[in-house]
Scaffold this motif. Structure first.
Motif, mmCIF file in Angstrom:
data_model
loop_
_atom_site.group_PDB
_atom_site.id
_atom_site.type_symbol
_atom_site.label_atom_id
_atom_site.label_comp_id
_atom_site.label_asym_id
_atom_site.label_seq_id
_atom_site.Cartn_x
_atom_site.Cartn_y
_atom_site.Cartn_z
ATOM 1 N N ARG A 1 0.762 -1.223 -0.020
ATOM 2 C CA ARG A 1 -0.002 0.023 0.002
ATOM 3 C C ARG A 1 0.707 1.131 -0.022
ATOM 4 O O ARG A 1 1.852 1.414 0.842
ATOM 5 C CB ARG A 1 -0.913 -0.152 1.075
ATOM 6 C CG ARG A 1 -1.970 0.984 0.996
ATOM 7 C CD ARG A 1 -2.803 1.204 2.170
ATOM 8 N NE ARG A 1 -3.443 -0.417 2.626
ATOM 9 C CZ ARG A 1 -4.098 -0.590 3.942
ATOM 10 N NH1 ARG A 1 -4.319 0.283 4.803
ATOM 11 N NH2 ARG A 1 -4.528 -1.880 4.037
ATOM 12 N N ARG A 2 0.502 1.968 -1.011
ATOM 13 C CA ARG A 2 1.363 3.380 -1.228
ATOM 14 C C ARG A 2 0.693 4.574 -1.367
ATOM 15 O O ARG A 2 -0.523 4.510 -1.651
ATOM 16 C CB ARG A 2 2.343 3.186 -2.394
ATOM 17 C CG ARG A 2 3.326 1.918 -2.399
ATOM 18 C CD ARG A 2 3.940 1.789 -3.554
ATOM 19 N NE ARG A 2 5.199 0.728 -3.393
ATOM 20 C CZ ARG A 2 6.480 1.069 -3.362
ATOM 21 N NH1 ARG A 2 6.763 1.915 -2.858
ATOM 22 N NH2 ARG A 2 7.134 -0.128 -3.247
ATOM 23 N N VAL A 3 1.281 5.732 -1.012
ATOM 24 C CA VAL A 3 0.656 7.027 -1.559
ATOM 25 C C VAL A 3 0.639 7.040 -3.082
ATOM 26 O O VAL A 3 1.482 6.863 -3.560
ATOM 27 C CB VAL A 3 1.691 7.982 -0.933
ATOM 28 C CG1 VAL A 3 0.661 9.642 -1.149
ATOM 29 C CG2 VAL A 3 1.740 7.999 0.579
ATOM 30 N N PRO A 4 -0.541 7.356 -3.620
ATOM 31 C CA PRO A 4 -0.511 7.185 -5.077
ATOM 32 C C PRO A 4 0.114 8.601 -5.645
ATOM 33 O O PRO A 4 -0.698 9.269 -6.305
ATOM 34 C CB PRO A 4 -1.933 6.862 -5.533
ATOM 35 C CG PRO A 4 -2.658 7.706 -4.175
ATOM 36 C CD PRO A 4 -1.796 7.408 -3.079
ATOM 37 N N THR A 5 1.325 8.760 -5.626
ATOM 38 C CA THR A 5 1.720 10.116 -6.227
ATOM 39 C C THR A 5 1.672 10.245 -7.708
ATOM 40 O O THR A 5 1.360 11.446 -8.101
ATOM 41 C CB THR A 5 3.421 10.383 -5.930
ATOM 42 O OG1 THR A 5 4.296 9.018 -6.379
ATOM 43 C CG2 THR A 5 3.365 10.379 -4.174
ATOM 44 N N GLN A 6 1.627 9.163 -8.228
ATOM 45 C CA GLN A 6 1.617 9.319 -9.695
ATOM 46 C C GLN A 6 0.168 9.814 -10.039
ATOM 47 O O GLN A 6 -0.079 10.715 -11.065
ATOM 48 C CB GLN A 6 1.798 7.882 -10.602
ATOM 49 C CG GLN A 6 3.084 7.356 -9.949
ATOM 50 C CD GLN A 6 2.897 6.217 -8.918
ATOM 51 O OE1 GLN A 6 2.039 6.356 -8.160
ATOM 52 N NE2 GLN A 6 3.516 5.135 -9.267
#
Length: 421
Positions: free
Chosen positions: A333-338
């Protein structure tokens, strides 16, 4: 038989070779340690004496194209998937090392050094409560065939041979595949998404630019031809920029895993437009203003390809606002910076389109300067959310301040110029 030597992170104590020999009789053909996300982290919190891992599984990358089944070089892609510890058992990020071992089927009772392997990967910061995590490693340049693979995780950073609690091991059988394909395959990664969405973004950008160019009185065919050349050379510039910024990651011009940087594309494409507009006698500032919404639409669509293709990944998070994505090595799980950057670019593209539609004329290149500066501002604000190490101490702050000042200046010039006109 030679005694295996297992490498561990610098901060760890090397395991006993004799003990490792008892666990794995074959001599490993490869012994490598690849540490990601903070190898030197040694902080491990345990509330009940042990960190509990659950729902582990092991899978091998499959290359389904029969034409590439025997192509050289061969590699084996392996993914170990587990569920991060529950916050009830630990309240801080913890390291996890996974040792992968393999033996080629049909190697006989006494396999050679090329018929076995052992590799250890370390995740420096598994976030409790972050859910499913997948760790992918590639064993390269090994004999083709079927391999029996085992993964054994350890949450003890100091000693990878003596677990402090039961850890869920997993086993599977996998087949080797063509190395360039194996390198780009991982859970959550769609290898064809990046080129498809970048190409779609380019097509949309050329269409939008041509519409506004005609609206501003520019000839359609010369603008289209010049912009096509700018796009092609921009790809070269993007690749060169990446090779300069990440020399260790560059694998050659035609590698499927070769990276590109949007900064290199923009710098090269804009330079081509500037030089080309002079050579074919096009008004430079008018062409740049017509290009502004087109460039931003193209980058907004292309950034979606980064999300699905496994590049430019965001920082790991346990927040409910995070999205599961991969950087081709570690899925979590990540911060969706894209997606944030894509939304910012599309919003700016819409605003620039509305300005051109409302003014019916070029504003002397001010729209281009202001639009590009606004995009740079958004990127600088999002950089801390990217899963990338910082290369400079004050570089981001300086660029952020300068870009904000340029945006303010462009708005003032545009407003005053409009009022004066």
């Amino acid at each position: 038989m030679a005694t295996p030597v297992v490498s561990t992170p610098a901060a760890s104590t090397p395991p006993s070779p004799q003990r490792r020999t008892q666990q794995s009789a074959p001599v490993p053909a490869q012994r490598s340690v690849d540490t990601i996300d903070g190898a030197n982290s040694t902080t491990t919190a345990r509330s009940s004496g042990a960190i509990r891992l659950t729902a582990s599984s092991l899978s091998a990358t499959r290359v389904t194209c029969s034409a590439l089944s025997d192509a050289e070089p061969q590699a084996l892609g392996i993914t170990y998937t587990f569920t991060a510890a529950d916050p009830a058992s630990t309240d801080a990020p913890y390291p996890l090392s996974v040792t992968f071992t393999g033996r080629r089927r049909g190697a006989g009772r006494e396999p050679g050094t090329a018929d076995t392997f052992e590799a250890t990967e370390t995740i420096g910061d598994v976030l409790p409560g972050s859910g499913r995590v997948s760790l992918t490693t590639r064993i390269e340049n090994i004999p083709a065939g079927d391999w029996e693979i085992t993964a054994r995780p350890q949450t003890s950073a100091a000693d990878t041979t003596t677990p402090t609690h039961p850890s869920p091991a997993a086993a599977t059988v996998g087949q080797t595949g063509f190395l360039p394909v194996v390198r780009v395959r991982a859970p959550g990664v769609r290898p064809g998404a990046w080129p498809a969405l970048v190409a779609t973004g380019a097509a949309v950008a050329l269409t939008v630019q041509n519409l506004f160019a005609v609206r501003l009185g520019l000839p359609a065919l010369p603008v289209l031809a010049l912009s096509l050349i700018a796009c092609l050379l921009g790809l070269v510039g993007a690749r060169v920029y990446y090779m300069i910024e990440h020399p260790a990651r560059a694998r050659g011009w035609m590698s499927m895993t070769s990276g590109m940087c949007i900064q290199g594309f923009v710098l090269t494409a804009v330079a081509v437009l500037l030089v080309g507009s002079v050579l074919v006698a096009l008004p430079v500032t008018t062409l740049l203003d017509a290009t502004t919404p087109a460039l931003l639409f193209g980058m907004g669509i292309g950034r979606l390809g980064c999300f699905f293709g496994g590049c430019c990944a965001g920082r790991p998070t346990a927040s409910r606002w995070g999205l599961w994505s991969s950087d081709r090595k570690l899925g979590r799980r990540r911060v969706p910076t894209q997606l944030y950057e894509s939304a910012a670019a599309l919003l700016l593209a819409t605003a620039a389109s509305l300005v051109l539609a409302a003014t019916h004329r070029s504003i002397g290149g001010v729209l281009f300067v202001g639009g590009l500066a606004a995009y740079i501002t958004a990127r600088q604000l999002l950089f801390p959310l990217r899963d990338l190490p910082r290369h400079t101490t004050h570089g981001r702050s300086v660029v952020l301040v300068v870009s904000v000042l340029v945006v303010i200046g462009a708005v003032l010039v545009g407003v005053l110029g409009g009022a004066g006109g």
